[in-house]
Design an enzyme around this catalytic site. Structure first.
Site, mmCIF file in Angstrom:
data_model
loop_
_atom_site.group_PDB
_atom_site.id
_atom_site.type_symbol
_atom_site.label_atom_id
_atom_site.label_comp_id
_atom_site.label_asym_id
_atom_site.label_seq_id
_atom_site.Cartn_x
_atom_site.Cartn_y
_atom_site.Cartn_z
ATOM 1 C CB ILE A 114 44.593 25.921 48.708
ATOM 2 C CG1 ILE A 114 45.259 26.986 49.582
ATOM 3 C CG2 ILE A 114 45.550 25.445 47.510
ATOM 4 C CD1 ILE A 114 46.489 26.770 50.348
ATOM 5 C CG ASP B 70 35.378 20.695 51.864
ATOM 6 O OD1 ASP B 70 36.402 21.355 51.536
ATOM 7 O OD2 ASP B 70 34.992 20.882 53.089
ATOM 8 N N GLY C 195 35.453 24.908 54.589
ATOM 9 C CA GLY C 195 35.192 24.954 52.875
ATOM 10 C C GLY C 195 33.893 25.899 52.980
ATOM 11 C CE1 TYR D 159 47.447 23.215 60.528
ATOM 12 C CE2 TYR D 159 49.072 24.740 60.478
ATOM 13 C CZ TYR D 159 47.986 24.005 59.883
ATOM 14 O OH TYR D 159 47.941 24.191 58.489
#
Ligand code: UDP
Length: 335
Positions: free
Chosen positions: A20, A39, A44, A157
């Site tokens: 995203i 990142d 990623g 989570y």
């Protein structure tokens, strides 16, 4: 607090090389904003941002959100922070629960503190997982949540993201930090990896390869999928809206489909001859795994504030993912 107007802003996107995040960086750059992407490349990929790297308005920094010096430098240059960096994907969460809880909670707090130091607005990404096993459909932002017990990893989570939400709203209340929380519901689209459990890229890749499509459980569980291009449009609009702060917003699609029916749609869209294989949950994940039967967002709040509605239907979404994955598979077989 820094003044926001219609002028180009400097955005810090944590998790900017993720699925995203990379789409958002692309959108923001196309609107003339400066984008700093942070990142650690745990999930990623450099390939996600490769096309952006020649853009003088884009800067990429490979590091962790918990690297204080780096985060501080990037936040000091930013007007708005979009915090996407997190441990994601059900499979990854089940196999790395300590990392999940730590990254999500400590990472978010580090970002909120940095935003506070430099007067940035901050948008924190959360997830529909926080609704847990809630049975009242559709899920709206102020509903009670029903999480499973702490002996079941999966819920760590949801619980960690819930703490992120509490933290963001607490920074709003106690310190007047302009923070926004968004809950994403099954966002899908080109560049999403199936490596960590996400169903659409997994099914499409299996279909393109002619491999069995792995439906977990009996396939009656239902989801609503939303294309990443629609999701990032909502994120961009909310990130600058004066009335978005101190609030939580669902962002997701309305078209509900069972996972069994999704497998059939994927077979049809790809023209594949893949068989559909049903795999019990305890083999797919871990013994005692609990799935959500249905997950449908009530998106009235975001629609009322910014006039947002998803524009792409599941058919368009699956075609976009098919084209992307087919091209990737072709490139891999040519090399
Ligand atoms: N799923 C599946 N096969 C797969 C991956 C996922 O049947 O190869 C199922 C999963 O158990 C869940 C749904 O698809 O019921 C959506 O899974 P995903 O991990 O994409 O998102 P979730 O809604 O679980 O966060």
């Amino acid at each position: 607090m820094k003044e926001l107007d219609t002028q180009p802003q400097t955005y810090l996107v944590t998790g900017g090389a993720g699925f995203i995040g990379s789409h958002l960086c692309e959108l923001l750059l196309s609107k003339g904003h400066r984008v700093l992407a942070l990142d650690n490349l745990s999930t990623g990929l450099m390939s996600n941002i490769e096309p952006l790297r020649g853009n003088p308005l884009f800067e990429f920094c490979r590091d962790n959100v918990m690297s204080e010096v780096v985060l501080d430098r990037l936040a000091s240059q930013s007007d708005i922070i979009i915090h996407f960096a997190a441990s994601v994907g059900v499979e990854r969460i089940i196999s790395n629960p300590v990392e999940t809880i730590h990254n999500n909670v400590a990472g978010t707090e580090a970002v909120l503190q940095a935003a506070l130091r430099y007067g940035c607005r901050v948008l924190v990404a959360s997830t529909s997982e926080v609704y847990g096993k809630g049975a009242r459909i559709p899920f709206s932002e102020d509903d009670d949540v029903l999480l499973g017990p702490s002996c079941r990893n999966r819920w760590s989570y949801a619980a960690s993201k819930m703490v992120d939400e509490f933290l963001a709203l607490a920074y709003c209340h106690e310190y007047d930090l302009p923070a926004i929380v968004v809950r994403f519901f099954n966002t899908v689209g080109p560049r999403q990896s199936g490596q960590y459990g996400m169903v659409v890229p997994r099914f499409v890749r299996q279909a393109v390869r002619g491999a069995p499509i792995s439906v977990y459980g009996d396939g009656t569980q239902q989801r609503c999928f939303c294309d990443v291009s629609d999701v990032i449009r909502a994120v961009e609009l909310l990130s600058v809206h004066p009335e978005a702060t101190n609030r939580v917003f669902n962002i997701g699609g309305q078209e509900e489909i069972s996972i069994g029916a999704l497998a059939e749609r994927v077979v049809a869209v790809t023209g594949s001859s893949s068989p559909i294989q049903y795999i019990p949950y305890d083999q797919a994940y871990a013994p005692g795994f609990e799935d959500m039967a249905r997950r449908v967002p009530d998106t009235t709040r975001v629609e009322q504030l910014i006039g947002w509605k998803p524009t792409l239907m599941l058919q368009d979404i699956l075609e976009r993912v098919r084209d992307h994955i087919a091209a990737e598979e072709q490139a891999a077989s040519a090399s």
